[in-house]
Every structure is written in C-alpha cells, then in structure tokens.
Design a protein around this motif. Sequence first.
Motif, mmCIF file in Angstrom:
data_model
loop_
_atom_site.group_PDB
_atom_site.id
_atom_site.type_symbol
_atom_site.label_atom_id
_atom_site.label_comp_id
_atom_site.label_asym_id
_atom_site.label_seq_id
_atom_site.Cartn_x
_atom_site.Cartn_y
_atom_site.Cartn_z
ATOM 1 N N SER A 234 -43.962 -43.105 50.619
ATOM 2 C CA SER A 234 -45.384 -43.496 50.610
ATOM 3 C C SER A 234 -45.746 -44.179 49.298
ATOM 4 N N GLU A 235 -45.253 -43.663 48.197
ATOM 5 C CA GLU A 235 -45.524 -44.279 46.899
ATOM 6 C C GLU A 235 -44.860 -45.645 46.787
ATOM 7 N N ARG A 236 -43.671 -45.776 47.344
ATOM 8 C CA ARG A 236 -42.987 -47.069 47.336
ATOM 9 C C ARG A 236 -43.746 -48.072 48.204
ATOM 10 N N GLU A 237 -44.279 -47.613 49.333
ATOM 11 C CA GLU A 237 -45.079 -48.495 50.185
ATOM 12 C C GLU A 237 -46.346 -48.924 49.441
ATOM 13 N N TRP A 238 -46.974 -47.993 48.724
ATOM 14 C CA TRP A 238 -48.153 -48.332 47.924
ATOM 15 C C TRP A 238 -47.812 -49.435 46.928
ATOM 16 N N ASN A 239 -46.664 -49.331 46.271
ATOM 17 C CA ASN A 239 -46.261 -50.343 45.290
ATOM 18 C C ASN A 239 -46.145 -51.727 45.924
ATOM 19 N N VAL A 240 -45.511 -51.796 47.092
ATOM 20 C CA VAL A 240 -45.347 -53.089 47.775
ATOM 21 C C VAL A 240 -46.707 -53.633 48.211
ATOM 22 N N LEU A 241 -47.509 -52.782 48.856
ATOM 23 C CA LEU A 241 -48.795 -53.251 49.372
ATOM 24 C C LEU A 241 -49.763 -53.614 48.245
ATOM 25 N N SER A 242 -49.767 -52.839 47.182
ATOM 26 C CA SER A 242 -50.695 -53.163 46.093
ATOM 27 C C SER A 242 -50.270 -54.456 45.387
ATOM 28 N N ALA A 243 -48.970 -54.696 45.239
ATOM 29 C CA ALA A 243 -48.507 -55.958 44.639
ATOM 30 C C ALA A 243 -48.906 -57.138 45.523
ATOM 31 N N ALA A 244 -48.760 -56.990 46.834
ATOM 32 C CA ALA A 244 -49.153 -58.059 47.753
ATOM 33 C C ALA A 244 -50.662 -58.282 47.720
ATOM 34 N N ALA A 245 -51.436 -57.191 47.719
ATOM 35 C CA ALA A 245 -52.894 -57.313 47.695
ATOM 36 C C ALA A 245 -53.367 -57.984 46.410
ATOM 37 N N LEU A 246 -52.755 -57.634 45.282
ATOM 38 C CA LEU A 246 -53.118 -58.270 44.017
ATOM 39 C C LEU A 246 -52.821 -59.766 44.046
ATOM 40 N N ALA A 247 -51.692 -60.137 44.637
ATOM 41 C CA ALA A 247 -51.343 -61.554 44.739
ATOM 42 C C ALA A 247 -52.351 -62.288 45.621
ATOM 43 N N GLU B 157 -42.251 -53.423 68.862
ATOM 44 C CA GLU B 157 -41.501 -52.617 69.836
ATOM 45 C C GLU B 157 -40.022 -52.533 69.500
ATOM 46 N N ASN B 158 -39.429 -53.624 69.070
ATOM 47 C CA ASN B 158 -37.982 -53.591 68.813
ATOM 48 C C ASN B 158 -37.641 -53.272 67.362
ATOM 49 N N GLY B 159 -38.664 -53.003 66.534
ATOM 50 C CA GLY B 159 -38.407 -52.595 65.159
ATOM 51 C C GLY B 159 -38.247 -53.730 64.166
ATOM 52 N N ALA B 160 -38.440 -54.970 64.589
ATOM 53 C CA ALA B 160 -38.339 -56.090 63.656
ATOM 54 C C ALA B 160 -39.510 -56.092 62.680
ATOM 55 N N LEU B 161 -40.662 -55.571 63.128
ATOM 56 C CA LEU B 161 -41.837 -55.405 62.277
ATOM 57 C C LEU B 161 -42.218 -53.930 62.236
ATOM 58 N N ILE B 162 -42.692 -53.502 61.080
ATOM 59 C CA ILE B 162 -43.130 -52.123 60.892
ATOM 60 C C ILE B 162 -44.557 -52.177 60.363
ATOM 61 N N ALA B 163 -45.457 -51.491 61.044
ATOM 62 C CA ALA B 163 -46.851 -51.470 60.617
ATOM 63 C C ALA B 163 -46.972 -50.719 59.299
ATOM 64 N N ALA B 164 -47.753 -51.267 58.400
ATOM 65 C CA ALA B 164 -48.035 -50.573 57.150
ATOM 66 C C ALA B 164 -48.930 -49.378 57.460
ATOM 67 N N ASP B 165 -48.804 -48.354 56.636
ATOM 68 C CA ASP B 165 -49.667 -47.191 56.778
ATOM 69 C C ASP B 165 -51.116 -47.664 56.627
ATOM 70 N N PRO B 166 -51.969 -47.428 57.647
ATOM 71 C CA PRO B 166 -53.346 -47.941 57.575
ATOM 72 C C PRO B 166 -54.128 -47.398 56.383
ATOM 73 N N GLY B 167 -53.895 -46.156 55.993
ATOM 74 C CA GLY B 167 -54.588 -45.582 54.843
ATOM 75 C C GLY B 167 -54.195 -46.264 53.550
ATOM 76 N N ILE B 168 -52.903 -46.530 53.387
ATOM 77 C CA ILE B 168 -52.434 -47.207 52.173
ATOM 78 C C ILE B 168 -52.942 -48.640 52.155
ATOM 79 N N ALA B 169 -52.901 -49.318 53.308
ATOM 80 C CA ALA B 169 -53.391 -50.701 53.380
ATOM 81 C C ALA B 169 -54.882 -50.759 53.060
ATOM 82 N N ALA B 170 -55.649 -49.798 53.558
ATOM 83 C CA ALA B 170 -57.086 -49.771 53.267
ATOM 84 C C ALA B 170 -57.329 -49.511 51.787
ATOM 85 N N GLU B 171 -56.570 -48.593 51.203
ATOM 86 C CA GLU B 171 -56.725 -48.291 49.783
ATOM 87 C C GLU B 171 -56.384 -49.509 48.917
ATOM 88 N N ALA B 172 -55.404 -50.285 49.355
ATOM 89 C CA ALA B 172 -55.030 -51.499 48.628
ATOM 90 C C ALA B 172 -55.990 -52.654 48.922
#
Length: 134
Positions: free
Chosen positions: A62-75, A14-29
């Motif tokens: 979106s591509e930058r978010e994919w990079n972050v999420l895919s690096a995290a998923a690989l780890a 609610e206050n912006g301290a956390l931002i939800a990842a795009d569900p489609g990108i998270a699912a793809e990763a």
Amino acid sequence: MTATTLHTRAQAFENGALIAADPGIAAEAEFPAPVAMTDAVYRDCIALHPEAYAYGIRLDESEREWNVLSAAALAIKGAAGSGRPPRLAFALYRVPGDGDTRDPQRVTLVAEVSPGDNGERVITIMRPSEHLPQ
C-alpha cells in the motif's frame, strides 16, 4: 502462443493486463479521474516478493502504491497550465520488490489520460514502452 488483442479497458482488467489503483489511495493523492496501472508497473513498482522484507524493504505494498500514485499526481498537477499532455512522463525511485535488490533504482513511468470504455476520462500508469489497449 499468440498474443491476445485487448479491445476494451474492461477486458484489460478481466485478464489482469490492467490493475485498478486502490480508490482510497487515488483519492488521497487527488487524482482527477479513475486510475489504473499496467501489470508490468504493478509487478515492478508495487508487488513484493515474500523475501523482500528480509532484504530490508520497509514499505508494504500500500505504501509503495502511494509512492507511485503520488509521484504521478504531482507530475499531473505540475503540468497544469501547460495544456496537460495526454501522456506525461514522471520518475521515482523504488526498491525492486524481487527480494534480491536493496538499493533504490530510478524508474520512469508515464501517466496517460484517455477515454474509458464509455467515454469517461481515465488515467493509466504504464512504462514508456507500453501503450493502451486498442
């Protein structure tokens, strides 16, 4: 000014301290649970200043978010079999989105698995110096 204490994940969204990842990108990763990132990670690794494209950044947010999420998923996948520690460090290279910097810089982030507000498993991507709301 005093800092606001966050007690729930919902309040952090609610206050912006956390931002939800795009569900489609998270699912793809292939994330095994809902994922979010701190505002600091979003601003540093995903958000782009309007001048960034003029300085040669070719990836959109979106591509930058994919990079972050895919690096995290690989780890996370790479830690399988090691008991998957609840707080896992990973690194990636990103061009800061400030509109001034052109060269990729290495950044270390952590993915932390924790219970959400209702006890469900969630993952938060943050800087190593950050911690989940208590």
